[in-house]
Design a protein around this motif. Structure first.
Motif, mmCIF file in Angstrom:
data_model
loop_
_atom_site.group_PDB
_atom_site.id
_atom_site.type_symbol
_atom_site.label_atom_id
_atom_site.label_comp_id
_atom_site.label_asym_id
_atom_site.label_seq_id
_atom_site.Cartn_x
_atom_site.Cartn_y
_atom_site.Cartn_z
ATOM 1 N N HIS A 52 -11.896 18.782 -6.418
ATOM 2 C CA HIS A 52 -11.540 17.368 -6.356
ATOM 3 C C HIS A 52 -12.609 16.614 -5.569
ATOM 4 C CE1 HIS A 52 -9.626 19.324 -2.844
ATOM 5 N NE2 HIS A 52 -10.059 18.256 -2.213
ATOM 6 N N ASP A 53 -12.536 15.292 -5.639
ATOM 7 C CA ASP A 53 -13.491 14.437 -4.937
ATOM 8 C C ASP A 53 -13.136 14.439 -3.442
ATOM 9 O OD1 ASP A 53 -14.858 12.289 -3.753
ATOM 10 O OD2 ASP A 53 -14.714 11.059 -5.565
ATOM 11 N N PRO A 54 -13.994 14.995 -2.591
ATOM 12 C CA PRO A 54 -13.665 15.067 -1.161
ATOM 13 C C PRO A 54 -13.547 13.693 -0.500
ATOM 14 C CG PRO A 54 -15.872 15.921 -1.570
ATOM 15 C CD PRO A 54 -15.256 15.636 -2.908
ATOM 16 N N TYR A 55 -14.264 12.703 -1.004
ATOM 17 C CA TYR A 55 -14.159 11.357 -0.434
ATOM 18 C C TYR A 55 -12.764 10.792 -0.680
ATOM 19 C CZ TYR A 55 -15.038 6.444 0.544
ATOM 20 O OH TYR A 55 -14.962 5.169 1.044
ATOM 21 N N VAL A 56 -12.268 10.930 -1.908
ATOM 22 C CA VAL A 56 -10.916 10.471 -2.234
ATOM 23 C C VAL A 56 -9.904 11.266 -1.413
ATOM 24 C CG1 VAL A 56 -9.168 10.295 -4.062
ATOM 25 C CG2 VAL A 56 -11.537 9.650 -4.539
ATOM 26 N N ALA A 57 -10.113 12.572 -1.292
ATOM 27 C CA ALA A 57 -9.203 13.421 -0.522
ATOM 28 C C ALA A 57 -9.124 12.957 0.933
ATOM 29 C CB ALA A 57 -9.663 14.869 -0.589
ATOM 30 N N GLU A 58 -10.249 12.599 1.508
ATOM 31 C CA GLU A 58 -10.272 12.132 2.894
ATOM 32 C C GLU A 58 -9.490 10.836 3.049
ATOM 33 O OE1 GLU A 58 -13.480 11.537 6.490
ATOM 34 O OE2 GLU A 58 -14.214 11.553 4.445
ATOM 35 N N LEU A 59 -9.684 9.897 2.135
ATOM 36 C CA LEU A 59 -8.975 8.624 2.200
ATOM 37 C C LEU A 59 -7.479 8.802 1.981
ATOM 38 C CD1 LEU A 59 -11.494 6.336 0.283
ATOM 39 C CD2 LEU A 59 -11.086 6.420 2.751
ATOM 40 N N VAL A 60 -7.109 9.644 1.037
ATOM 41 C CA VAL A 60 -5.695 9.912 0.758
ATOM 42 C C VAL A 60 -5.049 10.577 1.974
ATOM 43 C CG1 VAL A 60 -4.137 11.352 -0.621
ATOM 44 C CG2 VAL A 60 -5.882 9.967 -1.750
ATOM 45 N N GLY A 61 -5.721 11.568 2.546
ATOM 46 C CA GLY A 61 -5.185 12.254 3.715
ATOM 47 C C GLY A 61 -4.972 11.313 4.889
ATOM 48 N N ALA A 62 -5.919 10.441 5.138
ATOM 49 C CA ALA A 62 -5.792 9.483 6.234
ATOM 50 C C ALA A 62 -4.630 8.528 5.996
ATOM 51 C CB ALA A 62 -7.098 8.708 6.408
ATOM 52 N N ALA A 63 -4.475 8.069 4.746
ATOM 53 C CA ALA A 63 -3.364 7.170 4.418
ATOM 54 C C ALA A 63 -2.018 7.873 4.590
ATOM 55 C CB ALA A 63 -3.512 6.640 2.992
ATOM 56 N N LEU A 64 -1.947 9.134 4.173
ATOM 57 C CA LEU A 64 -0.705 9.890 4.344
ATOM 58 C C LEU A 64 -0.357 10.024 5.824
ATOM 59 C CD1 LEU A 64 -1.216 12.637 1.638
ATOM 60 C CD2 LEU A 64 0.617 10.916 1.671
ATOM 61 N N GLU A 65 -1.337 10.339 6.637
ATOM 62 C CA GLU A 65 -1.098 10.472 8.078
ATOM 63 C C GLU A 65 -0.571 9.166 8.665
ATOM 64 O OE1 GLU A 65 -1.671 13.263 10.124
ATOM 65 O OE2 GLU A 65 -2.114 14.436 8.338
ATOM 66 N N ARG A 66 -1.206 8.034 8.309
ATOM 67 C CA ARG A 66 -0.774 6.724 8.814
ATOM 68 C C ARG A 66 0.646 6.409 8.379
ATOM 69 N NH1 ARG A 66 -5.628 5.053 6.873
ATOM 70 N NH2 ARG A 66 -4.664 3.970 5.114
ATOM 71 N N LEU A 67 0.911 6.611 7.091
ATOM 72 C CA LEU A 67 2.212 6.232 6.540
ATOM 73 C C LEU A 67 3.332 7.163 7.008
ATOM 74 C CD1 LEU A 67 0.989 5.296 2.988
ATOM 75 C CD2 LEU A 67 1.993 3.721 4.668
ATOM 76 N N GLU A 68 3.030 8.419 7.192
ATOM 77 C CA GLU A 68 4.059 9.337 7.687
ATOM 78 C C GLU A 68 4.377 9.075 9.157
ATOM 79 O OE1 GLU A 68 3.382 13.031 4.598
ATOM 80 O OE2 GLU A 68 2.282 13.032 6.492
ATOM 81 N N ALA A 69 3.410 8.586 9.912
ATOM 82 C CA ALA A 69 3.639 8.241 11.310
ATOM 83 C C ALA A 69 4.466 6.964 11.440
ATOM 84 C CB ALA A 69 2.314 8.086 12.038
#
Length: 80
Positions: A52-69
């Protein structure tokens, strides 16, 4: 800090399930993550034996962390 730290080690299907648990549709989540809906869909549909695209993965992961918090109002918790 998103986990795993290396975006190449993220699990697209796991991230897809985390997005679903937040109750967010792809368009809203993509906007929150800073990616296009098409890029999000491509990422989430990546099979385990493909890269997968690591750049997209990084952005998705950061958004998940923010939203889950700080969960959005769309998240529904049902205890049975």
């Amino acid at each position: 800090m998103t986990l795993p730290i290396n975006p190449a080690e993220r699990s697209p299907k796991g991230d897809h399930n985390r997005r679903l648990a937040l109750g967010m549709d792809p368009d809203d989540f993509a906007r929150e993550a800073g990616v296009t809906t098409d890029a999000l869909r491509e990422y989430e549909l990546t099979s385990p034996d493909h890269n997968h695209d690591p750049y997209v993965a990084e952005l998705v992961g950061a958004a998940l962390e923010r939203l889950e918090a700080n969960p959005p109002s769309s998240q529904r918790v049902i205890n049975k």
